[in-house]
Design a protein around this motif. Structure first.
Motif, PDB file in Angstrom:
ATOM      1  N   MET A   1     -17.607 -53.125  92.951  1.00 30.43           N
ATOM      2  CA  MET A   1     -16.933 -52.193  93.851  1.00 30.43           C
ATOM      3  C   MET A   1     -17.815 -51.906  95.061  1.00 30.43           C
ATOM      4  SD  MET A   1     -14.962 -49.455  91.414  1.00 30.43           S
ATOM      5  CE  MET A   1     -15.967 -48.202  92.119  1.00 30.43           C
ATOM      6  N   GLU A   2     -19.034 -51.572  94.801  1.00 33.12           N
ATOM      7  CA  GLU A   2     -20.007 -51.321  95.867  1.00 33.12           C
ATOM      8  C   GLU A   2     -21.382 -51.468  95.246  1.00 33.12           C
ATOM      9  OE1 GLU A   2     -20.664 -46.741  96.353  1.00 33.12           O
ATOM     10  OE2 GLU A   2     -18.527 -47.130  96.461  1.00 33.12           O
ATOM     11  N   GLY A   3     -22.347 -51.843  96.031  1.00 31.60           N
ATOM     12  CA  GLY A   3     -23.694 -52.007  95.491  1.00 31.60           C
ATOM     13  C   GLY A   3     -23.812 -53.243  94.631  1.00 31.60           C
ATOM     14  N   LYS A   4     -24.818 -53.258  93.770  1.00 31.27           N
ATOM     15  CA  LYS A   4     -25.084 -54.408  92.920  1.00 31.27           C
ATOM     16  C   LYS A   4     -24.404 -54.245  91.564  1.00 31.27           C
ATOM     17  CE  LYS A   4     -29.553 -55.250  94.991  1.00 31.27           C
ATOM     18  NZ  LYS A   4     -30.999 -55.345  94.775  1.00 31.27           N
ATOM     19  N   THR A   5     -24.075 -55.363  90.946  1.00 30.83           N
ATOM     20  CA  THR A   5     -23.510 -55.337  89.607  1.00 30.83           C
ATOM     21  C   THR A   5     -24.611 -54.998  88.618  1.00 30.83           C
ATOM     22  OG1 THR A   5     -21.899 -57.020  90.201  1.00 30.83           O
ATOM     23  CG2 THR A   5     -22.292 -56.690  87.870  1.00 30.83           C
ATOM     24  N   ARG A   6     -24.353 -54.039  87.764  1.00 31.19           N
ATOM     25  CA  ARG A   6     -25.309 -53.665  86.721  1.00 31.19           C
ATOM     26  C   ARG A   6     -24.558 -53.669  85.399  1.00 31.19           C
ATOM     27  NH1 ARG A   6     -26.362 -50.421  91.140  1.00 31.19           N
ATOM     28  NH2 ARG A   6     -28.486 -50.540  91.895  1.00 31.19           N
ATOM     29  N   ARG A   7     -25.247 -54.025  84.345  1.00 32.92           N
ATOM     30  CA  ARG A   7     -24.601 -54.090  83.033  1.00 32.92           C
ATOM     31  C   ARG A   7     -25.270 -53.095  82.094  1.00 32.92           C
ATOM     32  NH1 ARG A   7     -20.787 -58.058  83.008  1.00 32.92           N
ATOM     33  NH2 ARG A   7     -21.173 -59.655  84.543  1.00 32.92           N
ATOM     34  N   TYR A   8     -24.448 -52.281  81.487  1.00 30.52           N
ATOM     35  CA  TYR A   8     -24.921 -51.306  80.518  1.00 30.52           C
ATOM     36  C   TYR A   8     -24.170 -51.528  79.215  1.00 30.52           C
ATOM     37  CZ  TYR A   8     -26.607 -49.018  84.726  1.00 30.52           C
ATOM     38  OH  TYR A   8     -27.235 -48.762  85.900  1.00 30.52           O
ATOM     39  N   ILE A   9     -24.793 -51.223  78.111  1.00 29.87           N
ATOM     40  CA  ILE A   9     -24.133 -51.320  76.819  1.00 29.87           C
ATOM     41  C   ILE A   9     -23.622 -49.937  76.461  1.00 29.87           C
ATOM     42  CG2 ILE A   9     -24.443 -51.800  74.370  1.00 29.87           C
ATOM     43  CD1 ILE A   9     -26.684 -53.756  75.205  1.00 29.87           C
ATOM     44  N   VAL A  10     -22.315 -49.832  76.265  1.00 28.75           N
ATOM     45  CA  VAL A  10     -21.716 -48.561  75.853  1.00 28.75           C
ATOM     46  C   VAL A  10     -20.896 -48.815  74.596  1.00 28.75           C
ATOM     47  CG1 VAL A  10     -21.635 -47.530  78.150  1.00 28.75           C
ATOM     48  CG2 VAL A  10     -19.711 -48.886  77.350  1.00 28.75           C
ATOM     49  N   ALA A  11     -20.722 -47.779  73.802  1.00 34.74           N
ATOM     50  CA  ALA A  11     -19.924 -47.885  72.583  1.00 34.74           C
ATOM     51  C   ALA A  11     -18.478 -48.207  72.941  1.00 34.74           C
ATOM     52  CB  ALA A  11     -19.990 -46.576  71.811  1.00 34.74           C
ATOM     53  N   ASP A  12     -17.791 -48.891  72.034  1.00 34.57           N
ATOM     54  CA  ASP A  12     -16.412 -49.308  72.282  1.00 34.57           C
ATOM     55  C   ASP A  12     -15.502 -48.128  72.602  1.00 34.57           C
ATOM     56  OD1 ASP A  12     -17.071 -51.946  71.891  1.00 34.57           O
ATOM     57  OD2 ASP A  12     -16.411 -51.978  69.802  1.00 34.57           O
ATOM     58  N   ASP A  13     -15.645 -47.011  71.866  1.00 31.09           N
ATOM     59  CA  ASP A  13     -14.762 -45.869  72.133  1.00 31.09           C
ATOM     60  C   ASP A  13     -15.040 -45.263  73.504  1.00 31.09           C
ATOM     61  OD1 ASP A  13     -17.266 -44.979  71.213  1.00 31.09           O
ATOM     62  OD2 ASP A  13     -16.433 -43.148  70.358  1.00 31.09           O
ATOM     63  N   VAL A  14     -16.297 -45.250  73.917  1.00 33.44           N
ATOM     64  CA  VAL A  14     -16.645 -44.741  75.243  1.00 33.44           C
ATOM     65  C   VAL A  14     -16.074 -45.654  76.319  1.00 33.44           C
ATOM     66  CG1 VAL A  14     -18.558 -44.218  76.812  1.00 33.44           C
ATOM     67  CG2 VAL A  14     -18.718 -43.608  74.396  1.00 33.44           C
ATOM     68  N   HIS A  15     -16.193 -46.956  76.122  1.00 33.92           N
ATOM     69  CA  HIS A  15     -15.662 -47.919  77.084  1.00 33.92           C
ATOM     70  C   HIS A  15     -14.150 -47.752  77.239  1.00 33.92           C
ATOM     71  CE1 HIS A  15     -15.177 -51.616  79.329  1.00 33.92           C
ATOM     72  NE2 HIS A  15     -14.243 -51.970  78.474  1.00 33.92           N
ATOM     73  N   GLU A  16     -13.450 -47.598  76.134  1.00 32.76           N
ATOM     74  CA  GLU A  16     -11.998 -47.403  76.184  1.00 32.76           C
ATOM     75  C   GLU A  16     -11.641 -46.148  76.961  1.00 32.76           C
ATOM     76  OE1 GLU A  16     -10.447 -47.473  72.206  1.00 32.76           O
ATOM     77  OE2 GLU A  16     -11.273 -49.467  71.828  1.00 32.76           O
ATOM     78  N   TRP A  17     -12.405 -45.059  76.751  1.00 33.22           N
ATOM     79  CA  TRP A  17     -12.136 -43.801  77.458  1.00 33.22           C
ATOM     80  C   TRP A  17     -12.368 -43.960  78.956  1.00 33.22           C
ATOM     81  CZ3 TRP A  17     -14.276 -40.173  80.623  1.00 33.22           C
ATOM     82  CH2 TRP A  17     -13.648 -38.941  80.674  1.00 33.22           C
TER      83      TRP A  17
END
Length: 57
Positions: free
Chosen positions: A16-32
């Motif tokens: 969207m803007e800036g650099k792509t960064r990857r974080y690991i989040v729990a599945d339920d958090v990602h869905e929310w």
């Protein structure tokens, strides 16, 4: 025929803007997060938190 590495590296959806960064989040958090607007939601939320934090100092 040689593969064009420039097009290979740029394939996919751009950040969207800036650099792509990857974080690991729990599945339920990602869905929310995705249910509430995805990356834009996170960006707006963090900017609001930073603005309030600056006012409190």
């Amino acid at each position: 025929m040689a593969e064009n590495s420039k097009t290979t590296r740029t394939a996919g959806r751009p950040a969207m803007e800036g650099k792509t960064r990857r974080y690991i989040v729990a599945d339920d958090v990602h869905e929310w997060i995705m249910a509430h607007g995805g990356g834009k939601y996170i960006t707006d939320t963090m900017r609001t938190i930073m603005a309030v934090q600056q006012e409190q100092k």
